[in-house]
Enzyme design. Sequence first.
Site, PDB file in Angstrom:
ATOM      1  N   HIS A  19      46.810  -7.105   3.999  1.00  0.00           N
ATOM      2  CA  HIS A  19      45.988  -5.895   3.916  1.00  0.00           C
ATOM      3  C   HIS A  19      44.506  -6.218   3.688  1.00  0.00           C
ATOM      4  O   HIS A  19      43.638  -5.415   4.027  1.00  0.00           O
ATOM      5  CB  HIS A  19      46.556  -4.954   2.840  1.00  0.00           C
ATOM      6  CG  HIS A  19      47.941  -4.472   3.194  1.00  0.00           C
ATOM      7  ND1 HIS A  19      48.917  -4.197   2.273  1.00  0.00           N
ATOM      8  CD2 HIS A  19      48.521  -4.243   4.416  1.00  0.00           C
ATOM      9  CE1 HIS A  19      50.026  -3.807   2.892  1.00  0.00           C
ATOM     10  NE2 HIS A  19      49.811  -3.835   4.195  1.00  0.00           N
ATOM     11  N   HIS A  42      55.048  -1.874  13.371  1.00  0.00           N
ATOM     12  CA  HIS A  42      56.118  -1.850  12.362  1.00  0.00           C
ATOM     13  C   HIS A  42      55.495  -1.272  11.086  1.00  0.00           C
ATOM     14  O   HIS A  42      55.061  -2.009  10.200  1.00  0.00           O
ATOM     15  CB  HIS A  42      56.640  -3.268  12.100  1.00  0.00           C
ATOM     16  CG  HIS A  42      57.281  -3.924  13.282  1.00  0.00           C
ATOM     17  ND1 HIS A  42      56.576  -4.332  14.379  1.00  0.00           N
ATOM     18  CD2 HIS A  42      58.578  -4.230  13.539  1.00  0.00           C
ATOM     19  CE1 HIS A  42      57.408  -4.870  15.262  1.00  0.00           C
ATOM     20  NE2 HIS A  42      58.632  -4.820  14.774  1.00  0.00           N
ATOM     21  N   SER A 100      50.289  -0.471   5.227  1.00  0.00           N
ATOM     22  CA  SER A 100      49.241  -0.613   6.249  1.00  0.00           C
ATOM     23  C   SER A 100      48.805   0.730   6.868  1.00  0.00           C
ATOM     24  O   SER A 100      47.609   0.916   7.132  1.00  0.00           O
ATOM     25  CB  SER A 100      49.686  -1.602   7.328  1.00  0.00           C
ATOM     26  OG  SER A 100      50.970  -1.291   7.826  1.00  0.00           O
ATOM     27  N   GLU A 118      57.867   3.293  13.562  1.00  0.00           N
ATOM     28  CA  GLU A 118      58.792   2.781  12.546  1.00  0.00           C
ATOM     29  C   GLU A 118      60.202   3.187  12.972  1.00  0.00           C
ATOM     30  O   GLU A 118      60.420   4.318  13.402  1.00  0.00           O
ATOM     31  CB  GLU A 118      58.433   3.371  11.169  1.00  0.00           C
ATOM     32  CG  GLU A 118      59.443   3.146  10.072  1.00  0.00           C
ATOM     33  CD  GLU A 118      59.791   1.680   9.825  1.00  0.00           C
ATOM     34  OE1 GLU A 118      58.891   0.843   9.724  1.00  0.00           O
ATOM     35  OE2 GLU A 118      61.006   1.378   9.748  1.00  0.00           O
ATOM     36  N   ASP A 143      60.898   1.580  19.049  1.00  0.00           N
ATOM     37  CA  ASP A 143      60.777   0.133  18.932  1.00  0.00           C
ATOM     38  C   ASP A 143      59.299  -0.261  19.033  1.00  0.00           C
ATOM     39  O   ASP A 143      58.637   0.030  20.036  1.00  0.00           O
ATOM     40  CB  ASP A 143      61.594  -0.523  20.048  1.00  0.00           C
ATOM     41  CG  ASP A 143      61.435  -2.030  20.048  1.00  0.00           C
ATOM     42  OD1 ASP A 143      61.059  -2.583  19.004  1.00  0.00           O
ATOM     43  OD2 ASP A 143      61.676  -2.647  21.091  1.00  0.00           O
ATOM     44  N   GLY A 144      58.811  -0.911  18.008  1.00  0.00           N
ATOM     45  CA  GLY A 144      57.399  -1.276  17.952  1.00  0.00           C
ATOM     46  C   GLY A 144      56.951  -2.151  19.117  1.00  0.00           C
ATOM     47  O   GLY A 144      55.825  -2.026  19.598  1.00  0.00           O
ATOM     48  N   ASP A 164      53.850  -6.411  12.459  1.00  0.00           N
ATOM     49  CA  ASP A 164      54.313  -6.826  11.129  1.00  0.00           C
ATOM     50  C   ASP A 164      55.823  -6.625  10.993  1.00  0.00           C
ATOM     51  O   ASP A 164      56.286  -5.823  10.186  1.00  0.00           O
ATOM     52  CB  ASP A 164      53.537  -5.982  10.081  1.00  0.00           C
ATOM     53  CG  ASP A 164      53.897  -6.349   8.658  1.00  0.00           C
ATOM     54  OD1 ASP A 164      54.380  -7.464   8.430  1.00  0.00           O
ATOM     55  OD2 ASP A 164      53.669  -5.502   7.772  1.00  0.00           O
TER      56      ASP A 164
HETATM   57  N1  SAM Z   1      53.380  -2.813   8.060  1.00  0.00           N
HETATM   58  C1  SAM Z   1      53.927  -2.321   6.809  1.00  0.00           C
HETATM   59  C2  SAM Z   1      52.885  -2.476   5.725  1.00  0.00           C
HETATM   60  O1  SAM Z   1      52.109  -3.444   5.775  1.00  0.00           O
HETATM   61  O2  SAM Z   1      52.833  -1.632   4.841  1.00  0.00           O
HETATM   62  C3  SAM Z   1      55.207  -3.007   6.423  1.00  0.00           C
HETATM   63  C4  SAM Z   1      56.221  -3.150   7.505  1.00  0.00           C
HETATM   64  S1  SAM Z   1      57.696  -3.966   7.061  1.00  0.00           S
HETATM   65  C5  SAM Z   1      57.227  -5.627   6.834  1.00  0.00           C
HETATM   66  C6  SAM Z   1      58.534  -3.984   8.606  1.00  0.00           C
HETATM   67  C7  SAM Z   1      59.058  -2.626   9.055  1.00  0.00           C
HETATM   68  O3  SAM Z   1      59.473  -2.720  10.412  1.00  0.00           O
HETATM   69  C8  SAM Z   1      60.258  -2.118   8.288  1.00  0.00           C
HETATM   70  O4  SAM Z   1      59.933  -0.883   7.713  1.00  0.00           O
HETATM   71  C9  SAM Z   1      61.368  -1.974   9.352  1.00  0.00           C
HETATM   72  O5  SAM Z   1      62.176  -0.839   9.150  1.00  0.00           O
HETATM   73  C10 SAM Z   1      60.568  -1.830  10.616  1.00  0.00           C
HETATM   74  N2  SAM Z   1      61.212  -2.261  11.871  1.00  0.00           N
HETATM   75  C11 SAM Z   1      62.134  -3.224  12.073  1.00  0.00           C
HETATM   76  N3  SAM Z   1      62.343  -3.412  13.387  1.00  0.00           N
HETATM   77  C12 SAM Z   1      61.515  -2.559  14.047  1.00  0.00           C
HETATM   78  C13 SAM Z   1      61.234  -2.308  15.415  1.00  0.00           C
HETATM   79  N4  SAM Z   1      61.856  -2.979  16.385  1.00  0.00           N
HETATM   80  N5  SAM Z   1      60.312  -1.371  15.718  1.00  0.00           N
HETATM   81  C14 SAM Z   1      59.664  -0.696  14.740  1.00  0.00           C
HETATM   82  N6  SAM Z   1      59.883  -0.880  13.427  1.00  0.00           N
HETATM   83  C15 SAM Z   1      60.792  -1.804  13.076  1.00  0.00           C
END
Ligand code: SAM
Length: 280
Positions: A19, A42, A100, A118, A143-144, A164
């Site tokens: 961050h 993500h 984030s 997400e 899907d991200g 992320d």
């Molecule tokens: N970016 C956030 C932050 O810094 O506050 C934290 C994200 S966390 C490390 C990863 C997130 O990705 C989780 O909430 C998970 O549910 C989500 N996730 C997992 N696979 C994903 C995908 N294919 N597409 C989108 N989100 C996904």
Amino acid sequence: MLSYRHSFHAGNHADVLKHTVQSLIITALKEKDKPFLYLDTHAGAGRYQLSGEHAERTGEYLEGIARVWQQEDLPEELAPYISCVKALNHGPTLRYYPGSPLIARHLLREDDKLELTELHSSDFPLLRSEFQKDSRARLARADGYQQLKAKLPPPSRRGLILIDPPYEMKSDYQAVVKGIQEGYRRFSTGVFALWYPVVLRQQIKRMIHELEATGIRRILQIELAVRPDSDRFGMTGSGMIVINPPWKLEQQMQNVLPWLHRVLVPAGTGHTSVNWIVPE
Ligand code: SAM
């Protein structure tokens, strides 16, 4: 089935690094008047309650943001990031941590845009409720990695893309490189910021090797480890890989990392580094 919940880890040393870099990139993008896109592939839940069951159970934030946010000699490079933490916590008690998307929300301007993705069935509704009243933001339970194709290039032709993933699956280490390649093909002037955990050094070396093989240039690597590399003790550090970093970022991170490491790791173990994987 997604089992990772960021609420267990919010505000740990890896979030502090991620961050800090995110807020410095956003601050640099704001130096020009022209609006930009913030794409978070993500995004997580957005806001984390540090007195909640998850955060209390691991206590990771106590060795992360709790050590940093009220320091009196805070370096200026941390000002944008810590302003986001303080905006969520009125008073001296650290109750909430901004993920984030909330950091971006706090720092972005009226005309900038947010695209937040997400997948988790519990975290997506939390994120959606945070952004209900923010007309700058578009949210998708999707899907991200797909967004790197669907949302790029942005109409403004300026942007930061934060990638992320939880690295729950080993395939994430390949998926991020493929995703960056797809995104970069569409938007080669964008700033791409990828977070990674240092669990097995070999995995990171392989990922970097694959990234080099894409032919993409201007790739900066920033790392903060709290312990020496190990193949037995879980995450010992984390890093950010930034493609097309703002010109000041390398120097800013060189300035701030020794301070951050000293405050986060009183025992002095681990390391910090800033280096070019591929220069200009
Ligand atoms: N970016 C956030 C932050 O810094 O506050 C934290 C994200 S966390 C490390 C990863 C997130 O990705 C989780 O909430 C998970 O549910 C989500 N996730 C997992 N696979 C994903 C995908 N294919 N597409 C989108 N989100 C996904």
